[in-house]
Motif scaffolding. Structure first.
Motif, PDB file in Angstrom:
ATOM      1  N   ARG A 163       0.862  -1.333  -0.047  1.00 41.04           N
ATOM      2  CA  ARG A 163      -0.172   0.078   0.025  1.00 41.04           C
ATOM      3  C   ARG A 163       0.793   1.466  -0.006  1.00 41.04           C
ATOM      4  O   ARG A 163       2.054   1.213   0.718  1.00 41.04           O
ATOM      5  CB  ARG A 163      -0.857   0.243   1.227  1.00 41.04           C
ATOM      6  CG  ARG A 163      -1.931  -1.126   1.609  1.00 41.04           C
ATOM      7  CD  ARG A 163      -2.792  -1.313   0.340  1.00 41.04           C
ATOM      8  NE  ARG A 163      -3.806  -2.255   0.858  1.00 41.04           N
ATOM      9  CZ  ARG A 163      -3.977  -3.451   0.004  1.00 41.04           C
ATOM     10  NH1 ARG A 163      -2.887  -3.618  -0.933  1.00 41.04           N
ATOM     11  NH2 ARG A 163      -4.852  -4.332   0.151  1.00 41.04           N
ATOM     12  N   ALA A 218       0.592   3.758   1.704  1.00 39.07           N
ATOM     13  CA  ALA A 218      -0.020   4.440   2.770  1.00 39.07           C
ATOM     14  C   ALA A 218       0.988   5.223   3.643  1.00 39.07           C
ATOM     15  O   ALA A 218       2.176   4.653   3.927  1.00 39.07           O
ATOM     16  CB  ALA A 218      -0.625   3.479   3.725  1.00 39.07           C
ATOM     17  N   TRP A 273      -3.953   3.286  14.284  1.00 36.61           N
ATOM     18  CA  TRP A 273      -2.949   3.702  13.311  1.00 36.61           C
ATOM     19  C   TRP A 273      -3.708   4.457  12.307  1.00 36.61           C
ATOM     20  O   TRP A 273      -4.870   4.221  12.011  1.00 36.61           O
ATOM     21  CB  TRP A 273      -2.511   2.420  12.534  1.00 36.61           C
ATOM     22  CG  TRP A 273      -1.310   2.242  11.636  1.00 36.61           C
ATOM     23  CD1 TRP A 273      -0.169   2.139  12.311  1.00 36.61           C
ATOM     24  CD2 TRP A 273      -1.088   2.410  10.126  1.00 36.61           C
ATOM     25  NE1 TRP A 273       0.975   2.037  11.208  1.00 36.61           N
ATOM     26  CE2 TRP A 273       0.140   2.348  10.107  1.00 36.61           C
ATOM     27  CE3 TRP A 273      -2.051   2.716   9.436  1.00 36.61           C
ATOM     28  CZ2 TRP A 273       0.690   2.484   8.769  1.00 36.61           C
ATOM     29  CZ3 TRP A 273      -1.659   2.695   7.956  1.00 36.61           C
ATOM     30  CH2 TRP A 273      -0.261   2.685   7.488  1.00 36.61           C
ATOM     31  N   GLN A 319      -3.779   7.194   2.487  1.00 32.04           N
ATOM     32  CA  GLN A 319      -3.105   6.371   1.400  1.00 32.04           C
ATOM     33  C   GLN A 319      -3.623   7.124  -0.051  1.00 32.04           C
ATOM     34  O   GLN A 319      -4.787   7.702  -0.263  1.00 32.04           O
ATOM     35  CB  GLN A 319      -3.890   4.894   1.461  1.00 32.04           C
ATOM     36  CG  GLN A 319      -3.644   4.016   0.353  1.00 32.04           C
ATOM     37  CD  GLN A 319      -4.080   2.501   0.500  1.00 32.04           C
ATOM     38  OE1 GLN A 319      -4.019   1.677  -0.330  1.00 32.04           O
ATOM     39  NE2 GLN A 319      -4.602   2.248   1.860  1.00 32.04           N
ATOM     40  N   HIS A 356      -4.484  -8.728  -0.041  1.00 31.85           N
ATOM     41  CA  HIS A 356      -4.073  -9.666   1.106  1.00 31.85           C
ATOM     42  C   HIS A 356      -5.265  -9.531   2.212  1.00 31.85           C
ATOM     43  O   HIS A 356      -6.252  -9.089   2.255  1.00 31.85           O
ATOM     44  CB  HIS A 356      -2.922  -8.735   1.524  1.00 31.85           C
ATOM     45  CG  HIS A 356      -2.919  -7.593   2.106  1.00 31.85           C
ATOM     46  ND1 HIS A 356      -1.886  -6.563   1.849  1.00 31.85           N
ATOM     47  CD2 HIS A 356      -3.796  -6.687   2.730  1.00 31.85           C
ATOM     48  CE1 HIS A 356      -2.326  -5.284   2.394  1.00 31.85           C
ATOM     49  NE2 HIS A 356      -3.257  -5.505   2.974  1.00 31.85           N
ATOM     50  N   HIS A 387      -5.219  -9.599   6.844  1.00 32.22           N
ATOM     51  CA  HIS A 387      -4.393  -9.553   8.035  1.00 32.22           C
ATOM     52  C   HIS A 387      -5.404  -9.612   9.214  1.00 32.22           C
ATOM     53  O   HIS A 387      -6.529  -9.177   9.169  1.00 32.22           O
ATOM     54  CB  HIS A 387      -3.556  -8.281   8.060  1.00 32.22           C
ATOM     55  CG  HIS A 387      -4.082  -6.925   7.472  1.00 32.22           C
ATOM     56  ND1 HIS A 387      -5.038  -6.342   8.085  1.00 32.22           N
ATOM     57  CD2 HIS A 387      -4.073  -6.370   6.336  1.00 32.22           C
ATOM     58  CE1 HIS A 387      -5.530  -5.319   7.379  1.00 32.22           C
ATOM     59  NE2 HIS A 387      -4.496  -5.301   6.094  1.00 32.22           N
ATOM     60  N   ARG A 431     -11.751   2.596   5.987  1.00 32.19           N
ATOM     61  CA  ARG A 431     -11.220   3.538   5.097  1.00 32.19           C
ATOM     62  C   ARG A 431     -12.415   4.559   4.963  1.00 32.19           C
ATOM     63  O   ARG A 431     -13.610   4.334   5.178  1.00 32.19           O
ATOM     64  CB  ARG A 431     -11.103   3.338   3.553  1.00 32.19           C
ATOM     65  CG  ARG A 431     -10.804   1.948   3.074  1.00 32.19           C
ATOM     66  CD  ARG A 431      -9.718   1.419   2.540  1.00 32.19           C
ATOM     67  NE  ARG A 431      -9.355  -0.007   3.117  1.00 32.19           N
ATOM     68  CZ  ARG A 431      -8.489  -0.264   3.674  1.00 32.19           C
ATOM     69  NH1 ARG A 431      -7.468   0.599   4.215  1.00 32.19           N
ATOM     70  NH2 ARG A 431      -8.678  -1.565   4.100  1.00 32.19           N
ATOM     71  N   HIS A 446      -8.492  -8.154   0.955  1.00 31.30           N
ATOM     72  CA  HIS A 446      -9.176  -6.948   0.436  1.00 31.30           C
ATOM     73  C   HIS A 446      -7.969  -6.524  -0.429  1.00 31.30           C
ATOM     74  O   HIS A 446      -6.603  -6.418  -0.191  1.00 31.30           O
ATOM     75  CB  HIS A 446      -9.451  -5.843   1.368  1.00 31.30           C
ATOM     76  CG  HIS A 446      -8.346  -5.648   2.489  1.00 31.30           C
ATOM     77  ND1 HIS A 446      -7.835  -6.587   3.566  1.00 31.30           N
ATOM     78  CD2 HIS A 446      -7.308  -4.609   2.625  1.00 31.30           C
ATOM     79  CE1 HIS A 446      -6.745  -6.321   4.113  1.00 31.30           C
ATOM     80  NE2 HIS A 446      -6.589  -5.044   3.759  1.00 31.30           N
ATOM     81  N   HIS A 461      -7.355  -2.825  -3.502  1.00 28.89           N
ATOM     82  CA  HIS A 461      -7.913  -1.702  -4.365  1.00 28.89           C
ATOM     83  C   HIS A 461      -7.603  -1.534  -5.516  1.00 28.89           C
ATOM     84  O   HIS A 461      -6.338  -1.751  -5.920  1.00 28.89           O
ATOM     85  CB  HIS A 461      -7.723  -0.555  -3.294  1.00 28.89           C
ATOM     86  CG  HIS A 461      -7.585  -0.658  -1.858  1.00 28.89           C
ATOM     87  ND1 HIS A 461      -8.298  -1.308  -1.087  1.00 28.89           N
ATOM     88  CD2 HIS A 461      -6.481  -0.383  -0.987  1.00 28.89           C
ATOM     89  CE1 HIS A 461      -8.181  -1.285   0.076  1.00 28.89           C
ATOM     90  NE2 HIS A 461      -6.778  -0.817   0.065  1.00 28.89           N
ATOM     91  N   ASP A 467      -7.127   5.901   6.155  1.00 29.03           N
ATOM     92  CA  ASP A 467      -7.036   4.487   6.630  1.00 29.03           C
ATOM     93  C   ASP A 467      -6.842   4.544   7.911  1.00 29.03           C
ATOM     94  O   ASP A 467      -6.157   5.291   8.724  1.00 29.03           O
ATOM     95  CB  ASP A 467      -5.746   3.693   6.170  1.00 29.03           C
ATOM     96  CG  ASP A 467      -5.752   3.308   4.841  1.00 29.03           C
ATOM     97  OD1 ASP A 467      -6.951   2.914   4.137  1.00 29.03           O
ATOM     98  OD2 ASP A 467      -4.738   3.491   4.015  1.00 29.03           O
ATOM     99  N   LEU A 478      -6.629   1.773  11.335  1.00 28.42           N
ATOM    100  CA  LEU A 478      -6.432   0.232  11.895  1.00 28.42           C
ATOM    101  C   LEU A 478      -5.846  -0.049  13.136  1.00 28.42           C
ATOM    102  O   LEU A 478      -5.475   1.114  13.946  1.00 28.42           O
ATOM    103  CB  LEU A 478      -5.243  -0.476  10.877  1.00 28.42           C
ATOM    104  CG  LEU A 478      -5.257  -0.757   9.462  1.00 28.42           C
ATOM    105  CD1 LEU A 478      -4.805   0.513   8.524  1.00 28.42           C
ATOM    106  CD2 LEU A 478      -4.850  -1.856   9.023  1.00 28.42           C
ATOM    107  N   ILE A 483      -3.575  -1.545  14.328  1.00 28.34           N
ATOM    108  CA  ILE A 483      -2.290  -2.014  14.275  1.00 28.34           C
ATOM    109  C   ILE A 483      -1.548  -2.238  15.660  1.00 28.34           C
ATOM    110  O   ILE A 483      -0.981  -3.167  16.166  1.00 28.34           O
ATOM    111  CB  ILE A 483      -1.446  -1.410  13.207  1.00 28.34           C
ATOM    112  CG1 ILE A 483      -1.904  -1.696  11.741  1.00 28.34           C
ATOM    113  CG2 ILE A 483      -0.143  -1.844  13.265  1.00 28.34           C
ATOM    114  CD1 ILE A 483      -1.240  -1.122  10.792  1.00 28.34           C
TER     115      ILE A 483
HETATM  116  C1  1HN Z   1      -3.432  -2.092   4.465  1.00 22.14           C
HETATM  117  O1  1HN Z   1      -3.803  -3.523   4.333  1.00 22.14           O
HETATM  118  C2  1HN Z   1      -4.152  -1.152   4.132  1.00 22.14           C
HETATM  119  O2  1HN Z   1      -5.657  -2.330   2.924  1.00 22.14           O
HETATM  120  C3  1HN Z   1      -3.979   0.101   4.760  1.00 22.14           C
HETATM  121  O3  1HN Z   1      -5.509  -0.298   2.337  1.00 22.14           O
HETATM  122  C4  1HN Z   1      -2.670   0.127   5.421  1.00 22.14           C
HETATM  123  C5  1HN Z   1      -1.073  -0.536   6.961  1.00 22.14           C
HETATM  124  C6  1HN Z   1      -0.245  -1.620   7.272  1.00 22.14           C
HETATM  125  C7  1HN Z   1      -0.670  -3.027   7.125  1.00 22.14           C
HETATM  126  C8  1HN Z   1      -1.768  -3.269   6.082  1.00 22.14           C
HETATM  127  C9  1HN Z   1      -5.097  -1.458   2.991  1.00 22.14           C
HETATM  128  C10 1HN Z   1      -2.212  -0.722   6.011  1.00 22.14           C
HETATM  129  C11 1HN Z   1      -2.531  -2.127   5.577  1.00 22.14           C
END
Ligand code: 1HN
Length: 358
Positions: A71, A73, A92, A96, A107, A109, A115, A148, A150, A162, A164, A166
């Motif tokens: 990303r 970001a 977090w 982005q 991917h 996680h 968003r 997900h 984009h 964004d 998260l 994290i």
């Molecule tokens: C992530 O998957 C996104 O999907 C945005 O847009 C920020 C930051 C760390 C790890 C994965 C996204 C992220 C992220």
């Protein structure tokens, strides 16, 4: 302890032996371990959209987006958090940027993500193979472990916020990550996702089709609905039915339509609307939050610091920091996210409103 003598050689020896055995006595550390009130390292801070956006554009020209980095970001790193890419100890936040025709690969996680779109359109986020349109004012969910990616279908760039969990997942050592296929599963561009077609009918729940996981089954909360809900609260206040509204301040929580609880298990997401010149009560809460100005301008009073804000600006509020928000002539629309669901689930939640007793 009042009776210890620091220069007692036997005591010095005891402390040295503690150290050798990886032990630390509470009595020398009580104030750090158990302060009387929260003492956050994170600080209240404002990032201006006028700085964020041009930097994101520059990244767009210099840094490709693709497999590995995943990303484009750029994290809002709280100046109190020692260079960590964390907006607060639990949250977090990032801007982005996805250029014309670009793809951010699939991917998943453990971390929960969303968003929020300040401006632009033309990107679809594909969540568990369900293409979800992203437009101004929309909140899009990517709950933990959902696939997900984009893609930008236009010849214009798009940037968004964004959020998260994290830092929370990191401190709990709960994070897993998995790469998906190199291309997106479904590049179609429907106006509504399948999730919305199934779940976004007010107070109507499909008889078949169970929601899965500790999160909302809705992939998108559309601005037209959020805006209508806020407008209705203020209209009711105008009509003298002020019950749901704090003087001139309408607010909604983005909820799981099945449980009525938070859309994501670890992050509360809200939208607020202040009438022109309205002020919120000065309030402090356990837990941290991040605000973004969606429209209008005004100021945040954070402790004894006054911070002016305009469209797109992002503000962090550490735990137990008093906040008052004052809208200027234009009124203020604000998006907020916080770790409140975590505090509530763990029994740590507390709130204090100036002028009220606890
Ligand atoms: C992530 O998957 C996104 O999907 C945005 O847009 C920020 C930051 C760390 C790890 C994965 C996204 C992220 C992220």
């Amino acid at each position: 302890m009042t009776t210890q003598h620091h220069d007692d050689p036997a005591l010095q020896e005891l402390y040295a032996d503690f150290e050798q055995h990886n032990l630390l006595p509470l009595w020398t550390q009580r104030e750090d371990l158990m302060p009387l009130v929260p003492t956050p390292s994170a600080v209240a801070h404002r990032w201006r959209w006028a700085d964020l956006y041009p930097l994101a554009v520059r990244s767009g020209t210099l840094v490709p987006v693709g497999r590995g980095g995943e990303r484009r970001a750029i994290a809002l790193a709280n100046p109190g958090l020692a260079g960590e890419p964390h907006a607060t100890p639990t949250l977090w936040a990032a801007i982005q940027y996805l250029g014309p025709g670009e793809v951010a690969p699939d991917h998943r996680h453990s971390q929960n993500a969303f968003r929020f779109v300040l401006e632009g359109e033309g990107v679809w986020t594909v969540v568990n193979s369900d293409p979800v349109r992203m437009s101004r004012g929309d909140l899009l969910l990517t709950p933990g472990w959902a696939w997900h990616g984009h893609h930008n279908t236009t010849d214009q760039p798009m940037a968004w916020l964004d959020g998260l969990d994290i830092p929370l997942a990191s401190c709990l050592d709960a994070n897993f990550f998995e790469f998906g296929p190199d291309d997106l599963v479904d590049r179609s561009t429907p106006r509504l996702s399948r999730a919305e077609r199934l779940w976004a009918h007010p107070a109507l729940r499909p008889v078949q089709g169970a929601a899965k996981g500790p999160h909302s089954p809705l992939a998108a909360y559309r601005w037209e609905h959020t805006d209508a809900a806020l407008r209705a609260q203020l209209e009711l206040e105008d009509e003298g039915h002020s019950g749901a509204v704090e003087a001139g301040h309408a607010a909604v929580i983005f909820a799981d339509p099945v449980t009525g609880g938070d859309a994501l298990p670890t992050i509360r997401t809200e939208m607020h609307r202040l009438r022109p010149h309205a002020n919120t009560a000065r309030t402090r809460e356990v837990g941290s939050s991040v605000w973004q100005v969606f429209d209008g301008s005004g100021e945040f009073l954070l402790g004894d610091q006054a911070v002016g804000v305009e469209r797109g600006d992002v503000v962090t509020v550490p735990s137990w920091t008093p906040v008052q928000i004052n809208a200027a002539d234009s009124g203020l629309d604000l998006f907020r996210f916080s770790d409140t669901p975590v505090m509530e689930k763990l029994g740590y939640a507390r709130q204090q409103v100036a002028g009220e007793t606890e």
